[in-house]
Design an enzyme around this catalytic site. Sequence first.
Site, short mmCIF file in Angstrom:
data_model
loop_
_atom_site.label_atom_id
_atom_site.label_comp_id
_atom_site.label_asym_id
_atom_site.label_seq_id
_atom_site.Cartn_x
_atom_site.Cartn_y
_atom_site.Cartn_z
N PHE A 164 -39.65 -71.68 72.78
CA PHE A 164 -39.95 -71.82 71.35
C PHE A 164 -38.67 -71.95 70.52
O PHE A 164 -38.67 -72.59 69.47
CB PHE A 164 -40.74 -70.58 70.89
CG PHE A 164 -41.33 -70.69 69.52
CD1 PHE A 164 -42.50 -71.40 69.31
CD2 PHE A 164 -40.74 -70.05 68.43
CE1 PHE A 164 -43.06 -71.49 68.04
CE2 PHE A 164 -41.27 -70.15 67.16
CZ PHE A 164 -42.44 -70.86 66.96
N HIS B 132 -51.55 -68.80 74.20
CA HIS B 132 -50.13 -68.83 73.84
C HIS B 132 -49.42 -70.08 74.34
O HIS B 132 -48.58 -70.68 73.65
CB HIS B 132 -49.44 -67.60 74.43
CG HIS B 132 -48.62 -66.86 73.46
ND1 HIS B 132 -49.12 -65.88 72.65
CD2 HIS B 132 -47.31 -66.98 73.13
CE1 HIS B 132 -48.18 -65.41 71.88
NE2 HIS B 132 -47.07 -66.07 72.14
N1 RBF Z 1 -41.19 -68.75 76.64
C1 RBF Z 1 -41.01 -69.65 77.65
O1 RBF Z 1 -40.02 -70.37 77.64
N2 RBF Z 1 -41.94 -69.76 78.64
C2 RBF Z 1 -43.07 -69.02 78.70
O2 RBF Z 1 -43.86 -69.16 79.65
C3 RBF Z 1 -43.29 -68.09 77.65
N3 RBF Z 1 -44.42 -67.34 77.63
C4 RBF Z 1 -44.61 -66.48 76.59
C5 RBF Z 1 -45.80 -65.74 76.54
C6 RBF Z 1 -46.01 -64.85 75.50
C7 RBF Z 1 -47.30 -64.07 75.47
C8 RBF Z 1 -45.02 -64.68 74.50
C9 RBF Z 1 -45.24 -63.72 73.35
C10 RBF Z 1 -43.86 -65.42 74.53
C11 RBF Z 1 -43.63 -66.32 75.58
N4 RBF Z 1 -42.45 -67.07 75.63
C12 RBF Z 1 -42.28 -67.98 76.63
C13 RBF Z 1 -41.35 -66.82 74.68
C14 RBF Z 1 -41.36 -67.77 73.49
O3 RBF Z 1 -40.85 -69.06 73.87
C15 RBF Z 1 -40.43 -67.20 72.38
O4 RBF Z 1 -39.15 -66.95 72.92
C16 RBF Z 1 -40.96 -65.93 71.78
O5 RBF Z 1 -42.29 -66.07 71.35
C17 RBF Z 1 -40.10 -65.48 70.56
O6 RBF Z 1 -40.12 -66.48 69.54
#
Ligand code: RBF
Length: 153
Positions: free
Chosen positions: A63, A94
């Site tokens: 993200f 998500h």
């Molecule tokens: N970031 C990833 O790069 N890959 C993922 O599979 C991933 N899964 C996530 C699942 C959940 C439930 C949450 C809350 C965050 C996840 N994130 C993942 C992190 C996301 O990209 C980001 O860093 C956070 O939401 C903070 O903005």
Amino acid sequence: MPGQLKSTTGAKARKISNKKFGIVVAEWNEEITEALYQGAWNALIEMGASKRNISRVNVPGSFELPLGAQRLAEQKKVDAVICLGCVIQGDTPHFDYICQATSYGIMKVGLKTGKPVVFGVLTTLNTQQALDRAGGKLGNKGEEAAVTAVAML
Ligand code: RBF
């Protein structure tokens, strides 16, 4: 397989030793994203990039890739940016939110800065699919992202 970048050979002929690359790496699913980074870095070197012209920044998760990419793309010394991440589907929606925001955000940075900003993010249903694409039986998508960056330059 149609549509897939299979090798770096086509791009090799181009002179890229003076081109500067920024690579943004998401730390979430680190084992996968480190393998993507190695693939991208090796491919850039193989195509003729100079080690000193490859810079790296880490972000917590996919993200955050667009903001990391924007920081790099806004620097005069960066010609192209490669975004590497891995989003694996869980039990909640998500996955969809992260994938959509990440892909749209990365595209926007490219359009805003006018520089190639490559989408090297795996969006998979499980860990095995990601491993297969990060140096496993289906190659390394980090390498393909590097080939795309050179092609766009
Ligand atoms: N970031 C990833 O790069 N890959 C993922 O599979 C991933 N899964 C996530 C699942 C959940 C439930 C949450 C809350 C965050 C996840 N994130 C993942 C992190 C996301 O990209 C980001 O860093 C956070 O939401 C903070 O903005």
